[in-house]
Design an enzyme around this catalytic site. Structure first.
Site, mmCIF file in Angstrom:
data_model
loop_
_atom_site.group_PDB
_atom_site.id
_atom_site.type_symbol
_atom_site.label_atom_id
_atom_site.label_comp_id
_atom_site.label_asym_id
_atom_site.label_seq_id
_atom_site.Cartn_x
_atom_site.Cartn_y
_atom_site.Cartn_z
ATOM 1 C CE LYS A 37 28.197 -40.478 50.037
ATOM 2 N NZ LYS A 37 28.113 -39.314 49.137
ATOM 3 C CD GLU B 216 14.861 -36.692 60.520
ATOM 4 O OE1 GLU B 216 13.996 -36.086 59.858
ATOM 5 O OE2 GLU B 216 14.746 -36.920 61.728
ATOM 6 C CB CYS C 204 12.778 -32.861 53.634
ATOM 7 S SG CYS C 204 13.268 -31.966 55.119
ATOM 8 C CD GLU D 215 10.927 -35.585 48.719
ATOM 9 O OE1 GLU D 215 11.646 -36.582 48.475
ATOM 10 O OE2 GLU D 215 11.078 -34.880 49.725
#
Ligand code: NAP
Length: 492
Positions: A185, A260, A293, A391
């Site tokens: 996906k 992750e 990331c 973040e």
């Protein structure tokens, strides 16, 4: 197989779902468009999958796992297909780079490495497919124990938009090398390169049903995959918030889960560091407009050289060229929503009294109306500020100062994330002390942002669960089966 399943009446190519080796429309017949953030043009139209489409794809992957040849093939047979697809990727490097650039917004000139890198990862796991060895364990007169390394089953891979081809390849290469079957996906902002990878895998000889791709909203398609009884494992890359919800859904059927997730990575610069090399590393914070990331989004710098370092970073940041052209340094953010998120964090820092030293306002390079945000450096932030702790996923670098090594490690380790970190120093003892002290999955010493297929990657703390890449990257896709052989028969 052609990627275009129907003419749309306009120039945007259309991709269907990829199920059981066929490109097909969603059961509902619905589609969604992707508009390039760089040009404002529609660059792709995709089938909007739903729960029934997920079920079709999982059943195809289940049949391919339970009855098909792939899980029963030898490592060398799987390696042959994987090497073949690696060759196809290398031969189509321009096509993939164009797709990735158009959908994500990253300038074309910054993604030339993409297919060579992905092909290298696939070749690495093709080799590894031939080394899935178990062990033999002597049991004395009772005989011998054997361990087999067997594929975990049907894997749902859910991936983000920032580097769709790379991050999907990490999962696909390791899972297929292990003999698993899959439903992928991709993120809704950038599914095209993932669909093309699926099409190239079929061309390379992957049997139908081994890898299926379902596009559509994460809250429907991703959730249905994490919920589905026919899925044995979910491998997810994305935000920590979505990762938590995937883990909750997967818990109901005790699926294996790899995550992750996000990061807020510290770059520690000691007073003896080479300021030019260290400021180059800090500039990595702005790669892909900070939408990666493991960018070094926190500069943790020795007080004695802080002003010199910050000056060097600002000077280089202000030379970054933004725009839609192929050779720009930075493109737009992925969409307007992402820009608003970034802008709201910078506004928050201002309200908290921080100094925005450069950037900090939306820009319109060459009159472009897309979501462009320049490299931004913020000083004078509290460690507890949300701008430091959360973040942002944009081109924003915060600065924190320290005087002693222990303080540097404490500052670097603050917060919930533990994806990556780094240190610049000429002193090997200090480098090792920081490398040991950081609670992160990857530590870079006098470098930043290099990844190799051989080196595992993943997060400590709320940056994730499990590892990708390296030989460690195979374990999430394998189950260990124990076999006891008693040469004499009987139960003793
Ligand atoms: P995201 O919003 O969490 O989405 C990731 C994927 O999950 C997309 O395919 C999304 O589909 C899907 N999804 C959304 N809601 C879902 C749900 N309820 N259940 C299951 N799946 C769902 O993340 P993103 O914005 O795409 O990516 C940015 C994040 O990824 C950042 O936090 C970044 O740090 C992280 N990231 C981590 C790594 C790493 O290696 N650690 C690498 C790259 C990125 P839709 O697109 O359709 O919403």
């Amino acid at each position: 197989m052609s990627s275009t399943v129907e003419a749309t009446g306009d120039t945007a190519p259309t991709w269907g779902l990829l199920v059981n080796g066929e490109s097909m429309a969603a059961g509902s017949g619905e589609v969604f468009d992707r508009v390039s953030p760089a040009t404002g043009q529609v660059v792709g139209r995709f089938a909007q999958g739903g729960v029934d489409d997920v079920d079709r794809a999982v059943r195809a992957a289940r049949a391919a796992f339970d009855q098909g040849p792939w899980p029963r093939s030898s490592g060398s047979e799987r390696a042959e297909v994987l090497h073949e697809v690696a060759g196809l990727l290398r031969s189509k490097s321009d096509r993939y780079a164009r797709l990735e650039s158009a959908h994500v917004g990253i300038p074309y000139g910054r993604v030339g490495w993409l297919t060579d890198y992905c092909a290298d990862v696939i070749d690495f796991y093709a080799g590894a497919a031939r080394m899935l060895f178990g062990r033999s364990i002597p049991l004395g007169p009772a005989g011998i124990g054997l361990t087999f390394q067997e594929p975990v089953g049907v894997v749902a891979a859910i991936t983000p938009w920032n580097f769709p081809l790379v991050l999907t390849t990490w999962k696909v290469a390791a899972a297929l090398a292990s003999g698993c079957t899959m439903v992928v996906k991709p993120a809704s902002q950038a599914p095209a390169s993932v669909l093309e990878l699926g099409i190239d895998l079929l061309e390379a000889g992957l049997p139908p049903g081994v890898l299926n791709v379902v596009t559509g909203p994460g809250a429907v398609v991703g959730r249905a995959l994490a919920d589905h009884e026919g899925v044995d494992k979910v491998s997810f890359t994305g935000s920590t918030a979505t990762g938590r919800s995937v883990m909750e859904s997967a818990a109901r059927t005790v699926k294996r889960v790899s995550l992750e997730l996000g990061g807020k990575s510290p770059l520690v610069v000691m007073s003896d560091a080479d300021p030019s090399a260290a400021s180059d590393a800090a500039l990595e914070c702005f790669f892909n407009s900070g939408q990666q990331c493991n960018v070094p989004s926190r500069l943790v710098v020795a007080s004695s050289i802080a002003d010199e370092m910050i000056g060097a970073v600002i000077e280089k940041a202000e030379r970054q060229r933004l725009g839609p052209d192929d050779d720009a340094d930075l493109g737009p953010l992925v969409d307007e929503r992402q820009l608003q998120t970034v802008a709201s964090y910078v506004d928050l820092a201002r309200r908290e009294g921080a100094d925005v030293l450069t950037g900090g306002e939306r820009v319109y390079p060459a009159d472009q109306r897309g979501p462009y945000y320049p490299p931004t450096v913020i000083d004078g932030v509290e460690a507890t500020s949300r701008v430091v702790a959360e973040e942002i996923f944009g081109p924003v670098l915060t600065v924190q100062r320290f005087d002693e090594l222990d303080e540097a490690i404490d500052v670097a380790n603050s917060g919930h994330f533990g994806l990556a970190g780094g240190v610049f120093t000429g002193d090997l003892d200090v480098a090792l002390a920081v490398a040991r002290g950081l609670r992160v999955g990857t530590v870079w010493v006098n470098t930043w942002n290099k990844t190799y297929p051989e080196l595992p990657t993943g997060g400590f703390k709320q940056s994730g669960l499990g590892r990708e890449l390296g030989l460690e990257g195979l374990s999430p896709y394998l189950e260990t089966k124990t076999v006891q052989l008693n040469p004499h028969g009987g139960s003793r």
